[in-house]
Design a protein around this motif. Structure first.
Motif, short mmCIF file in Angstrom:
data_model
loop_
_atom_site.label_atom_id
_atom_site.label_comp_id
_atom_site.label_asym_id
_atom_site.label_seq_id
_atom_site.Cartn_x
_atom_site.Cartn_y
_atom_site.Cartn_z
N THR A 4 -0.28 0.47 -31.95
CA THR A 4 0.57 -0.11 -30.89
C THR A 4 1.86 -0.66 -31.49
O THR A 4 2.95 -0.42 -30.97
CB THR A 4 -0.19 -1.24 -30.15
N LEU A 5 1.74 -1.40 -32.59
CA LEU A 5 2.92 -1.99 -33.22
C LEU A 5 3.87 -0.89 -33.72
O LEU A 5 5.09 -0.97 -33.52
CB LEU A 5 2.49 -2.88 -34.38
N LYS A 10 8.92 2.29 -32.99
CA LYS A 10 9.57 3.60 -32.83
C LYS A 10 10.36 3.66 -31.52
O LYS A 10 11.47 4.17 -31.48
CB LYS A 10 8.52 4.72 -32.87
N GLU A 11 9.77 3.13 -30.44
CA GLU A 11 10.46 3.15 -29.14
C GLU A 11 11.71 2.27 -29.16
O GLU A 11 12.74 2.61 -28.58
CB GLU A 11 9.50 2.68 -28.03
N PRO A 19 19.74 -3.89 -27.93
CA PRO A 19 20.23 -4.32 -29.25
C PRO A 19 19.04 -4.45 -30.21
O PRO A 19 18.28 -5.42 -30.16
CB PRO A 19 20.89 -5.68 -28.98
N GLY A 20 18.87 -3.44 -31.06
CA GLY A 20 17.67 -3.32 -31.90
C GLY A 20 17.40 -4.51 -32.78
O GLY A 20 16.26 -4.97 -32.88
N ALA A 21 18.45 -5.06 -33.42
CA ALA A 21 18.24 -6.13 -34.39
C ALA A 21 17.54 -7.35 -33.76
O ALA A 21 16.60 -7.88 -34.32
CB ALA A 21 19.59 -6.55 -34.99
N GLY A 22 18.01 -7.76 -32.58
CA GLY A 22 17.43 -8.93 -31.91
C GLY A 22 15.98 -8.72 -31.55
O GLY A 22 15.12 -9.59 -31.78
N ALA A 75 11.84 2.63 -41.31
CA ALA A 75 12.91 3.11 -40.41
C ALA A 75 13.61 1.95 -39.71
O ALA A 75 14.83 1.98 -39.51
CB ALA A 75 12.32 4.08 -39.38
N SER A 76 12.85 0.88 -39.37
CA SER A 76 13.43 -0.25 -38.63
C SER A 76 14.31 -1.13 -39.51
O SER A 76 15.12 -1.91 -39.02
CB SER A 76 12.31 -1.11 -38.02
#
Length: 218
Positions: A4-5, A10-11, A19-22, A75-76
């Motif tokens: 799940t994590l 990935k999503e 905003p990915g970083a937050g 990747a994150s």
């Protein structure tokens, strides 16, 4: 939980509107110490036990889910200027992964870990990718890559490479037997061979570039 994590990470990375970083910081910061604990507990496990003899066992599937999570964490990392410990752990404690690869664990696990190491040595931060520089400029990534390079070169200098098989049982469409006219004994996994070679070469390149003295380079 692991699956799940990994799926959420990935999503989040796919969603250009968020905003990915937050989001990543909010999600991963409370789990930072927990994920490092997982990493230590899971990868220091005794992998020669009977639980891992089959590539289809529950224990093997759990480990595959964990590798998928490590890949998502790698990747994150590009989203955060200062990566969290859980995003760096794969570099800083890569010796755990190297030990798993040389254990008697099923080939499918070894292969996934080797391909993950390849992603590590090819990883670049957003700043490094933009600058187009051949060498890493981001301090935390330099530190991490040096730790990874040192660990890889240390085991390669011993007999680690000799313990890595270059094929599982060769698999073909519909069976695990060689097609007529093919030599199943002589076939090796070229993808793994290339990935391993690249990991060693990149570790060597990075170490040489960051060595202070000629003696160290030699």
């Amino acid at each position: 939980c692991l699956w799940t994590l990994a799926a959420i990470l990935k999503e989040t990375l796919k969603d250009a509107l968020v905003p990915g970083a937050g989001v990543l910081k909010k999600l991963l910061a409370p789990l930072d110490a927990v994920l490092e604990g997982f990493y230590n507990a899971i990868l220091l496990h005794h992998f020669d036990s009977h639980l891992y003899t089959s590539p289809y066992s529950e224990a093997t599937n759990n480990l595959i889910s964990f590798i998928d999570l490590l890949e998502a964490l790698l990747a994150s990392r590009i989203e955060l200027e200062l990566p969290l410990r859980c995003q760096r752990i794969l570099f800083l404690k890569v010796s755990y992964v190297l030990n798993v690869i040389s254990s008697s664990i099923p080939y499918v696990i070894k292969r996934k870990f080797i391909l993950l190491l390849k992603k590590c040595v090819l990883y670049k931060s957003r700043e490094d990718a933009k600058s187009g520089s051949l060498y890493l400029q981001t301090p935390s990534l330099c530190e991490d890559m040096l730790a990874l390079s040192n660990a890889v070169l240390q085991v390669v200098n011993l007999t680690w490479l000799n313990q890595i098989p270059l094929s599982g049982k060769s698999s073909y469409f519909g069976s695990s037997e060689a097609a007529p006219g093919q030599d199943s004994q002589g076939s090796s996994d070229q993808t793994v061979l290339r990935a391993l070679s690249l990991v060693v070469l990149k570790a060597l390149e990075f170490k040489i570039h960051n060595s202070a003295t000629e003696a160290e380079i030699k």
